[in-house]
Scaffold this motif. Sequence first.
Motif, mmCIF file in Angstrom:
data_model
loop_
_atom_site.group_PDB
_atom_site.id
_atom_site.type_symbol
_atom_site.label_atom_id
_atom_site.label_comp_id
_atom_site.label_asym_id
_atom_site.label_seq_id
_atom_site.Cartn_x
_atom_site.Cartn_y
_atom_site.Cartn_z
ATOM 1 N N THR A 79 24.888 34.647 5.490
ATOM 2 C CA THR A 79 23.590 34.016 6.667
ATOM 3 C C THR A 79 23.330 33.579 8.074
ATOM 4 O OG1 THR A 79 23.922 31.838 5.603
ATOM 5 C CG2 THR A 79 23.094 33.900 4.474
ATOM 6 N N LEU A 80 25.131 33.535 9.198
ATOM 7 C CA LEU A 80 24.979 33.555 9.733
ATOM 8 C C LEU A 80 23.479 33.964 10.811
ATOM 9 C CD1 LEU A 80 28.289 34.125 11.705
ATOM 10 C CD2 LEU A 80 27.707 31.904 10.836
ATOM 11 N N SER A 81 22.719 32.580 11.237
ATOM 12 C CA SER A 81 21.939 33.500 12.388
ATOM 13 C C SER A 81 21.418 33.706 13.471
ATOM 14 C CB SER A 81 21.578 31.600 13.160
ATOM 15 O OG SER A 81 22.554 31.069 14.195
ATOM 16 N N ILE A 82 21.165 34.546 14.426
ATOM 17 C CA ILE A 82 21.172 34.967 15.042
ATOM 18 C C ILE A 82 21.809 33.938 16.090
ATOM 19 C CG2 ILE A 82 19.641 36.435 14.998
ATOM 20 C CD1 ILE A 82 17.542 34.698 16.684
ATOM 21 N N PRO A 83 22.684 34.556 17.358
ATOM 22 C CA PRO A 83 22.908 33.628 18.729
ATOM 23 C C PRO A 83 22.103 32.609 19.261
ATOM 24 C CG PRO A 83 23.981 36.026 18.604
ATOM 25 C CD PRO A 83 22.232 36.033 17.756
ATOM 26 N N TYR A 340 7.950 29.099 7.109
ATOM 27 C CA TYR A 340 8.350 30.612 7.694
ATOM 28 C C TYR A 340 9.715 31.744 7.105
ATOM 29 C CZ TYR A 340 5.306 26.866 10.027
ATOM 30 O OH TYR A 340 4.796 26.093 10.235
ATOM 31 N N LEU A 341 9.904 31.441 6.263
ATOM 32 C CA LEU A 341 11.331 31.762 6.649
ATOM 33 C C LEU A 341 10.897 33.272 5.758
ATOM 34 C CD1 LEU A 341 13.246 29.617 3.944
ATOM 35 C CD2 LEU A 341 13.558 30.724 6.804
ATOM 36 N N ALA A 342 9.526 33.748 5.228
ATOM 37 C CA ALA A 342 9.884 35.276 4.985
ATOM 38 C C ALA A 342 9.022 36.177 6.137
ATOM 39 C CB ALA A 342 8.552 35.295 4.149
ATOM 40 N N ALA A 388 17.069 25.918 13.447
ATOM 41 C CA ALA A 388 18.184 27.903 14.302
ATOM 42 C C ALA A 388 18.529 28.479 13.302
ATOM 43 C CB ALA A 388 18.829 27.158 15.138
ATOM 44 N N TRP A 389 18.953 28.068 12.317
ATOM 45 C CA TRP A 389 19.617 28.852 10.595
ATOM 46 C C TRP A 389 18.280 30.023 11.055
ATOM 47 C CZ3 TRP A 389 19.416 26.996 5.005
ATOM 48 C CH2 TRP A 389 20.514 28.770 4.344
ATOM 49 N N ALA A 390 17.034 29.481 10.778
ATOM 50 C CA ALA A 390 16.242 30.427 10.189
ATOM 51 C C ALA A 390 16.294 30.933 11.816
ATOM 52 C CB ALA A 390 15.129 29.625 9.894
HETATM 53 C C1 LIG Z 1 18.975 35.323 10.798
HETATM 54 O O1 LIG Z 1 19.229 36.596 11.845
HETATM 55 C C2 LIG Z 1 20.263 37.090 10.732
HETATM 56 C C3 LIG Z 1 20.602 38.392 11.650
HETATM 57 O O2 LIG Z 1 19.969 39.243 12.086
HETATM 58 C C4 LIG Z 1 20.278 37.248 9.566
HETATM 59 O O3 LIG Z 1 21.439 38.294 9.211
HETATM 60 C C5 LIG Z 1 19.819 36.442 8.522
HETATM 61 O O4 LIG Z 1 19.690 36.590 7.309
HETATM 62 C C6 LIG Z 1 18.602 35.856 9.617
HETATM 63 N N1 LIG Z 1 17.504 34.678 8.650
HETATM 64 C C7 LIG Z 1 17.095 34.124 7.895
HETATM 65 C C8 LIG Z 1 16.755 33.267 8.027
HETATM 66 O O5 LIG Z 1 16.088 35.022 8.168
#
Ligand SMILES: *[C@@H]1O[C@H](CO)[C@@H](O)[C@H](O)[C@H]1NC(C)=O
Length: 655
Positions: A79-83, A340-342, A388-390
Amino acid sequence: MLPLPLSLLILSLLPPALADVTIYTTLTTSAGSSAATASSAAYTGYAAFDPTTIAAPAPPSPPQPSTVPIALYAGGMDTLSIPQKGNLLGFSVELSVSDTIIGKNSSVLNVPFLNYLNNIRLRAGAGPILRVGGNSQETETLFVSGLPDGAELDKINQGVGADGVINTPIINFSPELLYVLSNVSELVNAQWYFGLAFNDTAADENALLVAQWAQDVLGDNLLALQLGNEPDLYGDHGKRDPSYNISDYMTDFAKVEGDLMAAPGVERKQTLVGPSICCNWAIGDVLDAGYLTQFGSGLAQVSVQHYPANNCKLSGVIDPEDIFPSYLNHSSAQAFVAPYLAAVPEILAAGKPMVLLETNTASCGGFLGVSDSFGATLWTIDLALQLAWANFTAVLLHTSGTSVYYNPVTPPPGNETRTKQWNTGSTYYAMLAVAETFGSSNVSQIVDLGTWETSIYAPSYAIYENGAPTRVALFNFVSDPSGANDYTATITLSGGSMPASVNVRYLSAPSVSEKYNITWAGQTLSPNGAQSSDGVLHGSLETEQIACDTTNNVCNIPMQAPSFALVFLSQEALQASTPQSGGGEALSFTPTATVGGGATGVDPGVLETSNGGVLGDGSGSTSKESGSRPVVVALAPSAWGVLLLGVLGALAVGW
Ligand SMILES: *[C@@H]1O[C@H](CO)[C@@H](O)[C@H](O)[C@H]1NC(C)=O
Ligand SMILES: *[C@@H]1O[C@H](CO)[C@@H](O)[C@H](O)[C@H]1NC(C)=O
Ligand SMILES: *[C@@H]1O[C@H](CO)[C@@H](O)[C@H](O)[C@H]1NC(C)=O
Ligand SMILES: *[C@@H]1O[C@H](CO)[C@@H](O)[C@H](O)[C@H]1NC(C)=O
Ligand SMILES: *[C@@H]1O[C@H](CO)[C@@H](O)[C@H](O)[C@H]1NC(C)=O
Ligand SMILES: *[C@@H]1O[C@H](CO)[C@@H](O)[C@H](O)[C@H]1NC(C)=O
Ligand SMILES: *[C@@H]1O[C@H](CO)[C@@H](O)[C@H](O)[C@H]1NC(C)=O
Ligand SMILES: *[C@@H]1O[C@H](CO)[C@@H](O)[C@H](O)[C@H]1NC(C)=O
Ligand SMILES: *[C@@H]1O[C@H](CO)[C@@H](O)[C@H](O)[C@H]1NC(C)=O
């Protein structure tokens, strides 16, 4: 600690300003942070500078756990975010006050504001992100040959509507405003969102003209043009028929987007950001209406705007002390992001970055003692990191006039341009902390470490770069001078070795209620309390080195209540978050004189959802010194008699 510039020399005469000397335009006579204990009954000035503090929430009883375990993994985590970039947290500037905050004309930029922006740039290795817009963009008109009175921006008040609500003023502006933004970009690499009028889609010629001029003047520094501001409130606010719904909005958007596609002068077609909904509509419903597919070629980015609370007093008055606790734990950031998560993955899959174009602690000016407190600093950092994580890429804190409590920065109003400096709001510190959390590599990926399950007051995040953990961000939301709610974060690393020692920078204040005695790594923006900022950090930089337990492969990081800490797991990570001197790069711009004056009335027409009053002229003259970055201008001799000048003999460095 270096001596703070309390003992300003008062000079009767000065040589023309020197590049390595900071000239303070203000004689600060107030007692600084001691004023923070003034009672609200005694204060009658502008909301933005109200020193009144409220009581901090009682600490949890029993106290939160004294140890918070943190597990890192060499190679990365799920579950790392995008850069992300260090410029994620930036400014949303209401159009109607943009001239007073950013600069009245392209040769009179506000030097303290440049410094506030430069502080971000130097930590993020990328220009700060700003948005100019808001409710007042809806009735803007660009006069390409300038305004009759020669101004950059004129605000024409529209009186009070039948419902008793003050109408949004009409904003007329000249290309000079865009040149000001362009000049700011030239100095600090600022990147901009700019608002287009959307009040009458049948008459969108001027909006297209703004699009053309903004693209031409700002070039690559224009991120996107905002079309529509909180359209989900148009019906409620009398901007459209009360039944105005998503399909009406789609029709409106299609009209202007189509005209933009056909406009020969608008060269970049994929240039819009929307829908910038805030309140009544869900982002998923807008996407379901075909927003991303229908407008795929016009949309550059997708935006929302959101305040977690309001102080509009429409259905009862909220006591700041009652609402304060809701900002002081991790549930707040989680609840904010949840709607906003979905939608975010769908938006990113369509190739559009997702941005929070406007936010702050509470709309209708924020809450006294909450929005301007250290608690709000911690809340803002947690929110920005959670977003940022989202996978949001920008989070912009709204900045308005002197009648609001939530401004990250506020220039002196018209009657105080000769006596006061800028006011640093508590949330400005969040911009520094967030910039350093990501640093300048542009490859920082963030993950919420889940420690809120141990204590909701102790969330934490890790930054990974190229698979390796490089920084850990820690929070302690509790205010408790007894020490009972201090905790130790015990950081371990699976599949690798913790370093022998780590560097730690703390964001500190004595209480979540504090307004001015806030330090980031030992440095403050407000050396003399309210209205004492030149946008430069004062005091010596304190990065603490904490030895780790290499035998047990654990680093123990003490976390006082309250505080935020940034743990750098390598020297490179520390370096990548630290302003670097040398290379001819200025660490600060040199303020000279404040000029002008004259408060320009009140702008409450934009109060309802977010905004506030209007500032007077807080400009300082600038010009570019040949061959180097510092912006210095000689003080007009006539002004010398009026101003009492102080000189800080040391180099005005930004860190
Ligand atoms: C954010 O993006 C990353 C990389 O695409 C993905 O693995 C991750 O699930 C995304 N996080 C959310 C909360 O959507
Ligand atoms: C400026 O005006 C405000 C609001 O009326 C007032 O509180 C403040 O004291 C004035 N400042 C000066 C220096 O006169
Ligand atoms: C910019 O503003 C300053 C101060 O108000 C004024 O002296 C100057 O003439 C203005 N310049 C332009 C080009 O409008
Ligand atoms: C839209 O705003 C413009 C510029 O302020 C104004 O002239 C016009 O009357 C407005 N149109 C509507 C329909 O409100
Ligand atoms: C600001 O813009 C003007 C053009 O409007 C230009 O002449 C001037 O050199 C610029 N100043 C800076 C500091 O970039
Ligand atoms: C939206 O409003 C229009 C009238 O403006 C109406 O025709 C349409 O049925 C409404 N759509 C929805 C989904 O409610
Ligand atoms: C934590 O924050 C949430 C969301 O803002 C709030 O509803 C709750 O009351 C807070 N919890 C405590 C214990 O203060
Ligand atoms: C990061 O991105 C910015 C543009 O936003 C760019 O100027 C900078 O050079 C990049 N830094 C690195 C290390 O690639
Ligand atoms: C400022 O806060 C720190 C704790 O963060 C405290 O040690 C210091 O005494 C405070 N200074 C003043 C002037 O209140």
